[in-house]
Scaffold this motif. Structure first.
Motif, mmCIF file in Angstrom:
data_model
loop_
_atom_site.group_PDB
_atom_site.id
_atom_site.type_symbol
_atom_site.label_atom_id
_atom_site.label_comp_id
_atom_site.label_asym_id
_atom_site.label_seq_id
_atom_site.Cartn_x
_atom_site.Cartn_y
_atom_site.Cartn_z
ATOM 1 N N THR A 1 0.928 -1.133 0.017
ATOM 2 C CA THR A 1 0.072 -0.055 -0.017
ATOM 3 C C THR A 1 0.846 1.265 0.005
ATOM 4 N N LEU A 2 1.850 1.118 0.728
ATOM 5 C CA LEU A 2 2.846 2.170 0.660
ATOM 6 C C LEU A 2 3.563 2.602 -0.742
ATOM 7 N N ALA A 3 3.834 1.331 -1.341
ATOM 8 C CA ALA A 3 4.423 1.348 -2.560
ATOM 9 C C ALA A 3 3.425 2.011 -3.561
ATOM 10 N N SER A 4 1.970 1.818 -3.220
ATOM 11 C CA SER A 4 1.103 2.256 -4.209
ATOM 12 C C SER A 4 0.472 3.658 -4.035
ATOM 13 N N GLY A 5 1.299 4.537 -3.020
ATOM 14 C CA GLY A 5 0.940 5.838 -2.507
ATOM 15 C C GLY A 5 -0.014 5.869 -1.548
ATOM 16 N N THR A 6 -0.535 4.891 -0.958
ATOM 17 C CA THR A 6 -1.513 5.166 0.277
ATOM 18 C C THR A 6 -0.588 5.569 1.499
ATOM 19 N N THR A 7 -0.963 6.706 2.073
ATOM 20 C CA THR A 7 -0.174 7.208 3.133
ATOM 21 C C THR A 7 -1.110 7.028 4.476
ATOM 22 N N PHE A 8 -2.331 6.733 4.151
ATOM 23 C CA PHE A 8 -3.459 6.556 5.556
ATOM 24 C C PHE A 8 -4.403 5.190 4.907
ATOM 25 N N ALA A 9 -4.434 4.496 6.091
ATOM 26 C CA ALA A 9 -5.335 3.571 5.634
ATOM 27 C C ALA A 9 -6.125 3.381 6.675
ATOM 28 N N SER A 10 -7.578 2.723 6.717
ATOM 29 C CA SER A 10 -8.154 2.476 7.805
ATOM 30 C C SER A 10 -8.495 1.158 7.701
ATOM 31 N N TYR A 11 -7.683 0.079 8.641
ATOM 32 C CA TYR A 11 -7.630 -1.271 8.491
ATOM 33 C C TYR A 11 -8.768 -2.060 9.250
ATOM 34 N N PHE A 12 -9.344 -2.910 8.949
ATOM 35 C CA PHE A 12 -10.064 -4.085 9.595
ATOM 36 C C PHE A 12 -8.960 -5.135 9.951
ATOM 37 N N ALA A 13 -8.631 -5.541 11.268
ATOM 38 C CA ALA A 13 -7.667 -6.795 11.182
ATOM 39 C C ALA A 13 -8.358 -7.967 11.296
ATOM 40 N N SER B 1 -10.068 -8.248 0.497
ATOM 41 C CA SER B 1 -10.036 -8.565 -0.812
ATOM 42 C C SER B 1 -11.488 -8.982 -1.465
ATOM 43 N N GLY B 2 -12.575 -8.275 -0.859
ATOM 44 C CA GLY B 2 -13.809 -7.866 -2.069
ATOM 45 C C GLY B 2 -13.219 -7.108 -2.974
ATOM 46 N N GLY B 3 -12.458 -6.261 -2.896
ATOM 47 C CA GLY B 3 -11.761 -5.556 -3.912
ATOM 48 C C GLY B 3 -10.526 -6.291 -4.235
ATOM 49 N N TYR B 4 -10.183 -6.382 -5.419
ATOM 50 C CA TYR B 4 -8.967 -7.193 -6.007
ATOM 51 C C TYR B 4 -7.645 -6.657 -6.132
ATOM 52 N N SER B 5 -7.713 -5.294 -5.533
ATOM 53 C CA SER B 5 -6.319 -4.385 -5.855
ATOM 54 C C SER B 5 -6.016 -3.639 -4.384
ATOM 55 N N PRO B 6 -4.870 -3.414 -3.855
ATOM 56 C CA PRO B 6 -4.619 -2.804 -2.753
ATOM 57 C C PRO B 6 -4.337 -1.192 -3.307
ATOM 58 N N SER B 7 -4.528 -0.948 -4.652
ATOM 59 C CA SER B 7 -4.435 0.232 -5.176
ATOM 60 C C SER B 7 -5.276 1.054 -5.003
ATOM 61 N N ILE B 8 -5.412 2.453 -4.400
ATOM 62 C CA ILE B 8 -6.300 3.477 -4.469
ATOM 63 C C ILE B 8 -6.472 4.097 -5.824
ATOM 64 N N LEU B 9 -5.281 3.952 -6.677
ATOM 65 C CA LEU B 9 -5.471 4.660 -7.974
ATOM 66 C C LEU B 9 -6.476 3.642 -8.815
ATOM 67 N N GLU B 10 -6.307 2.366 -8.556
ATOM 68 C CA GLU B 10 -7.305 1.491 -9.419
ATOM 69 C C GLU B 10 -8.637 1.702 -8.787
ATOM 70 N N THR B 11 -8.845 2.028 -7.509
ATOM 71 C CA THR B 11 -9.813 2.130 -6.902
ATOM 72 C C THR B 11 -10.634 3.693 -7.514
ATOM 73 N N VAL B 12 -9.833 4.697 -7.830
ATOM 74 C CA VAL B 12 -10.399 5.928 -8.545
ATOM 75 C C VAL B 12 -10.833 5.666 -9.841
ATOM 76 N N ARG B 13 -10.056 4.768 -10.638
ATOM 77 C CA ARG B 13 -10.339 4.452 -12.051
ATOM 78 C C ARG B 13 -11.833 3.846 -11.970
ATOM 79 N N GLN B 14 -11.945 2.804 -10.975
ATOM 80 C CA GLN B 14 -13.115 1.903 -11.032
ATOM 81 C C GLN B 14 -14.453 2.896 -10.599
ATOM 82 N N ALA B 15 -13.999 3.840 -9.761
ATOM 83 C CA ALA B 15 -15.223 4.657 -9.219
ATOM 84 C C ALA B 15 -15.553 5.705 -10.325
ATOM 85 N N CYS B 16 -14.690 6.114 -11.140
ATOM 86 C CA CYS B 16 -15.164 6.829 -12.428
ATOM 87 C C CYS B 16 -15.881 5.814 -13.446
ATOM 88 N N LEU B 17 -15.300 4.526 -13.763
ATOM 89 C CA LEU B 17 -16.167 3.514 -14.489
ATOM 90 C C LEU B 17 -17.553 3.399 -14.140
#
Lengths: 522, 522
Positions: free
Chosen positions: B151-163, B356-372
């Motif tokens: 997630t850090l490598a994908s640019g996520t500087t803040f995450a709200s985690y369920f453990a 993992s309901g979402g298939y990607s740890p990337s918020i950029l991918e989430t941005v793309r899907q939100a647009c789509l």
């Protein structure tokens, strides 16, 4: 002497032709003749490298890395390494892509299709013209070269391209595909009618539309007479940008060749467009094409999002295929193509990136989007309530979407006996996929893979992980007809190693010379 | 002496707080104090390196690479290179992620949600338990370390985690985030009720659910008393996996702290789930939470796909926020969240990957899907016909989706004054994005970038291209509170250069020694 065979060794993943719902996953060896690029045999009892050596001895084959004194038929060996989670997969088939629009990928501007065509698409396509006859614009070379590079690097071994109205640029695209070894259908776009009289990007006349198309066809047939790598495809843009006469003439033109030429166009992408076609022709969209000789067994219809049940039947009867372009259909808000309904009707379906309506040149991304949108069909408003109940039925599995990307595409372009799988006799059009070993992400910062295989996954789960998080980063090698047309790691490693040896060698020589020189002076 | 400021220089892209519809794109310099990690000033008149040197002279600052004899406050300079199409962007905020489910990304099994939970989710989460008290399972370390890395490598500087339900493993996740510098809300999952009596993965009792939650809260508050990097979040899994008592107690628990704790749960993801909640509680989903003290201004509600208009009003009144998880909602076939409707009602919306309901740890991918998916809302069946007409209105632009990923997320976690943008006084939580110069793909085979910038694009178009085809490959550096928490190229280049110098040096010495030795013998 060049090797006579290439022996591929490791895990092979494809579909058997009859079963779109399951992956055929096999370990062993498969060999390809370098003469014709076709698969000549397989042995699924080969597990270890020892087994492989025994196979070579039995066949009288010698690895091309062996001593030149060893006798036998030289073979090249390419391994998909199990410990690196590597496997061979059939090359992807992209049944719908607008090559000149590639620089616009990701640019949609504001909301509507018409805005987008006017602001981005037509100006870009128009720029492929050149003031000099027979000379493509410099942009054409730069863009088409990048398109072929990017798609090959993404594992696309076959693409059906829309080019522009320009003959020299379209011929250049054919030449590039042929030289670089990407199988392709190349279509000069015909558009002799425009909705807006101010549009300048169009054919000057119906006659010109036909003549220029003939010019491109004869050029492509001259550079590849057998059509092994590139073939022409007759390409009326869509019903609203062609006159009725042009469509009729193009249908007749395609039929006049032996075998008849392939045809591609768009159909039922957008509800407004469908209404406009209905208003203009007083026929359904499919009927417009059928009555003008454009619905043939060699026709690829892009989109087909909002076809009626009667149109499905007509398309099935004519044996035409649909190119499903989910990334584009979502990005432009066109809708969701009910792929399951098409398949149940017996219609052949392939996948298309539809760059730049689609935002990605990758068929793997298209596979992902095909899965995603199929899971939303149950929520669509189709005027009846059956979607909700049939929701599960409408879902495309990962396996089915991969089938559309390979076997489905192959059937769409009438090459189902030649490509799309690993049957004996087929061309070796394939990709070597590298998922890599698990390593903590911090140390894996070379951007190599985003697919984390933890080690407990079976092969089916690894394939699913590849589909959901893989990209061109995982493509290590791509072959078309047995020819390596894209190779990442091998090429890269060798050249780096070469450079390092050279640098060290030069260092040694340089230092030696200095020492020798100083000694002499003393 | 460590530098007192870091001066960032180049192109900065973010949103002003009041405008979600446009990007604020500025060129210049921005400086951050290394003492508190906050932005202390900006100068948008700085264009050239000469301008930058003048600024440094004026401020009495000296680059930390300068000679040690130069007097002045040492500053570090980090440049986003214009010729490489680099820019600074606020760090992404992921408002909903299940950290333990990360190894299952891309694995959905067959169609239904329940199958998926039973086959993949619960067994994976259960494996984070350990037979030894206070010791997390080895898997917890391996997986959580990878989650923070990816997630850090994908640019996520803040995450709200369920453990998971396990205290030691949850504490470990908090420790990892704190040590590696990723801001996070860490929630031990509470689930004291299960639909299937055979389920073993659940809290033993309501009391245990509360006690274990308190244990985790006090651990997290002990390692980060100010909550600058990690904070606890009260986490009832969802209405069907908690007893009414547990939910009430957890609501009271969160309210008993000063300031009150954050709360996260799921809401209205799936139509069947909504029906089950209605059947069980005879209340709407939002009312179930509201009446148990769980709908607060610090509550994040994941999904909210099928909320009623009354529930929208209630959520707005309570000041809770929605985490929009489009990749997950499509992948599980849950539906499409009508984000525009939520925004129009004044509800705060952030984005969640929902791994993992979402298939990607990337918020950029989430941005793309939100647009789509926003472009497909017009085709949904919502029982009325207004969607079709309002289709264009429902579309989220790239700019708006990026706003949700930054400012929207910041407001969801009540840190809108601290993160999500580049306002003076905010923390420097940011990423350096590298698109790269155009180069023909064949030579760009190091997998560096898939975003092709041809050179004629303006900055807005470059940002759009990044959103549609970018990935973690384009993330060159990530900072949280001014601390570099992920740095790809710099680290890599330096270490390689180091190694090469060492090799050449060793070669020179070795050869020298051999020459000297041979001379001596002569």
């Amino acid at each position: 002497m060049a090797p006579s065979y290439i022996v591929f060794f490791g895990t092979f993943v494809h579909h058997s032709r009859a079963n779109s719902k399951a992956l055929a996953i096999q370990q062993g060896a498969l060999w390809v003749s370098t003469t014709d690029g076709r698969i000549k045999g397989t042995d699924w009892t080969i597990v270890t490298e020892g087994d492989l050596r025994a196979l070579l001895r039995e066949k009288g084959w010698v690895p091309d890395t062996a001593s030149h004194y060893r006798r036998g038929t030289r073979v090249k060996i390419v391994q998909a390494r199990e410990d690196q989670n590597e496997f061979f997969f059939p090359g992807f088939i992209d049944t719908h892509m607008h090559a000149p629009q590639y620089p616009n990928t990701g640019l949609f501007g504001d909301s509507t299709l018409l805005d987008w065509l006017k602001k981005y698409t037509f100006p870009m396509e128009a720029s492929f013209g050149s003031p000099f006859p027979n000379i493509p614009s410099p942009r054409a070379y730069r863009v088409y070269n990048q398109v072929v590079s990017r798609t090959l690097a993404s594992g696309t071994t076959f693409a059906s391209y829309f080019a522009t109205i320009h003959v020299p640029a379209t011929n250049l695209l054919a030449t590039l595909c042929q030289k670089r070894g990407q199988r392709a259908l190349i279509g000069r776009v015909c558009m002799d009618h425009s909705l807006d009289p101010k549009d300048t990007y169009k054919d000057a006349s119906t006659e010109e539309s036909i003549e220029f198309t003939k010019d491109v066809i004869s050029y492509i047939q001259s550079i590849d007479p057998d059509g092994t790598v590139v073939k022409p495809i007759v390409t009326p843009r869509f019903a609203l940008s062609c006159t009725s006469e042009a469509m009729e003439s193009l249908g007749a033109l395609a039929a006049s060749y032996d075998p008849p030429l392939h045809i591609q166009t768009h159909i039922a992408e957008n509800k407004q467009e469908i209404q406009d076609v209905q208003d203009l022709y007083k026929q359904s969209y499919a009927e417009v094409y059928a009555t003008r000789g454009l619905l043939t067994p060699r026709t690829i219809l892009a989109h087909g999002v909002h076809l009626t049940s009667d149109e499905h039947d007509l398309i099935h009867k004519q044996g035409s295929s649909i190119s499903h372009c989910p990334a584009s259909n979502s990005a432009l808000g066109s809708g969701i193509c009910p792929v399951r309904t098409l398949l149940d009707k017996g219609i052949t379906v392939g996948l298309g990136t539809d760059v730049s309506g689609g935002y990605s040149p990758s068929i793997l991304e298209t596979v992902r989007q095909a899965c995603l949108v199929s899971r939303l069909v149950r929520h669509l408003d189709t005027g009846n309530k059956s979607n909700e109940d049939d929701g599960d039925k409408m879902v495309l599995s990962v396996e089915e979407a991969l089938y559309l990307a390979t076997r489905g595409g192959a059937k769409s372009v009438r090459m189902e006996d030649d490509i799309g799988g690993f049957d004996i006799g087929m061309f070796w059009d394939a990709q070597l996929i590298h998922l890599g070993r698990f390593s903590p992400a911090q140390s894996q910062d070379d951007g190599e893979s985003r697919v984390d295989v933890f080690g407990w996954e079976d092969w089916t789960e690894k394939i699913h992980k590849w589909v959901w998080n893989g990209s061109d980063r995982n493509v290590k090698g791509v072959w078309v007809g047995g020819r390596l047309v894209y190779g990442r790691s091998e090429v890269e490693c060798e050249s780096r190693r070469g450079w390092l040896s050279w640098a060290l060698g030069a260092g040694v020589v340089g230092v030696g010379a200095v020492f020798a020189f100083r000694r002499m002076k003393l």
